[in-house]
Design a protein around this motif. Structure first.
Motif, short mmCIF file in Angstrom:
data_model
loop_
_atom_site.label_atom_id
_atom_site.label_comp_id
_atom_site.label_asym_id
_atom_site.label_seq_id
_atom_site.Cartn_x
_atom_site.Cartn_y
_atom_site.Cartn_z
N ASN A 1 0.81 -1.22 0.00
CA ASN A 1 0.00 0.00 0.00
C ASN A 1 0.84 1.27 0.00
OD1 ASN A 1 -2.40 -1.42 -0.06
ND2 ASN A 1 -2.71 -1.38 2.14
N ASP A 2 1.92 1.28 0.78
CA ASP A 2 2.73 2.50 0.84
C ASP A 2 3.44 2.75 -0.50
OD1 ASP A 2 5.87 1.56 1.36
OD2 ASP A 2 4.41 0.17 2.18
N GLU B 1 1.02 4.49 -2.59
CA GLU B 1 0.94 5.86 -2.11
C GLU B 1 2.10 6.69 -2.64
OE1 GLU B 1 -0.55 9.14 -0.09
OE2 GLU B 1 -1.49 7.19 -0.44
N TYR C 1 1.34 7.59 -6.21
CA TYR C 1 0.31 8.62 -6.22
C TYR C 1 0.91 9.99 -5.88
CZ TYR C 1 -3.74 11.33 -4.68
OH TYR C 1 -4.67 12.33 -4.51
N GLU C 2 1.74 10.05 -4.85
CA GLU C 2 2.38 11.31 -4.45
C GLU C 2 3.25 11.87 -5.56
OE1 GLU C 2 4.59 11.22 -0.86
OE2 GLU C 2 2.86 10.78 0.41
#
Length: 348
Positions: free
Chosen positions: A115-116, A119, A122-123
């Motif tokens: 998940n990270d 993320e 996405y960032e």
């Protein structure tokens, strides 16, 4: 960073993307892990039968290879990410090869995604759409320029005036040299935060308006008590970067580490070090988990962290990964690389 394609099933599969900046290479350092398969175009020596006696004559050709990753190295000052591993798809399968990933590289990553890591992608995609910012801090006879990156502020130059500082022509020479360096540094940015104590920054801005009106239009003034790295930190804490960039990764990290240090100083709602943080999680007390990118990377190599992160997420805790390239991450590193802001105080 631009995402070209996603083919995933239960978080396993391929994501194809294009790197657009040094920040993207830094993100990939913490996304790509040993055992992943990475595809990219690369140069490889192609040997024919006549080349075996004189291998130096063999031609290098551009080919697309897939390699099983063994090691990833981020070369910040060379603007390059090097991925070492064994070729699994393409010519010379079974041989070792190194992929050099630079700005503009098109690559595909096949792995079991976490998940990270989603993320991070996405960032990086969102960050590519935000205004780019530099910070210049100045006082009489001294100035420093830094580029705001997602992993921290990269100091690009410092100027010091040796004699007669602040007087007459010497001051104008100093301002002129700073203007030239700022012009070069700000070519691809939308805003320049000019910060420092006293009125030197205002005087420099007036000098700049007469010398380079277009550059002067990019300037945003901010008061700080110091310059250099400390001044950069003050600018972040005051939220000047956030106001320009909306949501800045390092601005967020600066605020979180400041909040953590206050809680620790007052024996409040905070835990730090792996044992105390895991104890807090056993009570479901973690509101925000703070972990350094390096601890996350090394813990993943020994398969000792992902189940814990899932527990935090399942109990509605937020996870923030800190960059060890900049001061907030270094402070967190000194606390063991992991800490938490808590919903309620937990006995050790």
């Amino acid at each position: 960073m631009r995402v070209l394609k996603k083919e995933l099933r239960f978080n396993e599969g391929e994501i194809s993307l294009v790197t657009e900046s040094l920040d993207d290479l830094w993100h990939l350092k913490y996304i790509i892990e040993p055992g992943d398969i990475v595809y990219a175009f690369t140069k490889r020596r192609i040997e024919g039968a006549t080349d075996k006696l004189r291998p130096e004559k063999a031609d290098k050709k551009t080919v697309r290879l897939g390699i099983k990753v063994e090691k990833v190295e981020f070369h910040r000052f060379a603007n390059r990410l090097r991925i070492h591993g064994i070729i699994t798809d393409g010519i010379d399968a079974g041989a070792y090869h190194t992929l050099n990933i630079e700005e503009g590289t098109n690559l595909s990553i096949v792995k079991q995604w976490k998940n990270d890591q989603f993320e991070r992608i996405y960032e990086a995609v969102i960050a590519s759409k935000r205004p780019r910012v530099i910070i210049a801090t100045i006082e009489e006879g001294e100035a420093c320029i830094g580029v705001v990156r997602q992993f921290g502020i990269e100091e690009t130059s410092c100027l010091r005036q040796s004699l007669g500082k602040g007087e007459g022509n010497r001051r104008n020479e100093f301002f002129g040299e700073l203007a030239s360096q700022l012009k070069w540094a700000s070519e691809k940015v939308e805003a320049v935060i000019l910060a420092g104590p006293g009125f030197t920054k205002e005087d420099f801005l007036e000098f700049l308006k007469a010398r380079d009106a277009e550059l002067a239009k990019k300037i945003v003034l901010e008061d700080t008590s110091s310059i250099g790295v400390s001044g950069f930190q003050e600018v972040l804490r005051r939220g000047a970067v956030d106001r320009i960039m909306q949501e800045s990764r390092i601005g967020r990290e600066s605020k979180l580490i400041e909040e953590l240090m206050k809680e620790i100083a007052t024996d409040g709602k905070a835990a730090y070090g792996m044992a105390d943080v895991k104890n807090a999680q056993s009570f479901g007390a973690i509101e925000t988990l703070l972990i350094t990118d390096e601890l996350l990377r090394t813990s993943r190599e020994s398969n000792s962290i992902d189940n814990f992160l899932k527990e935090v997420e399942q109990s509605q805790g937020k996870i923030v990964v800190f960059s060890t390239e900049f001061e907030p991450g270094k402070k967190l590193e000194s606390l063991g690389g992991i800490a938490a802001l808590l919903r309620f105080k937990v006995a050790a």
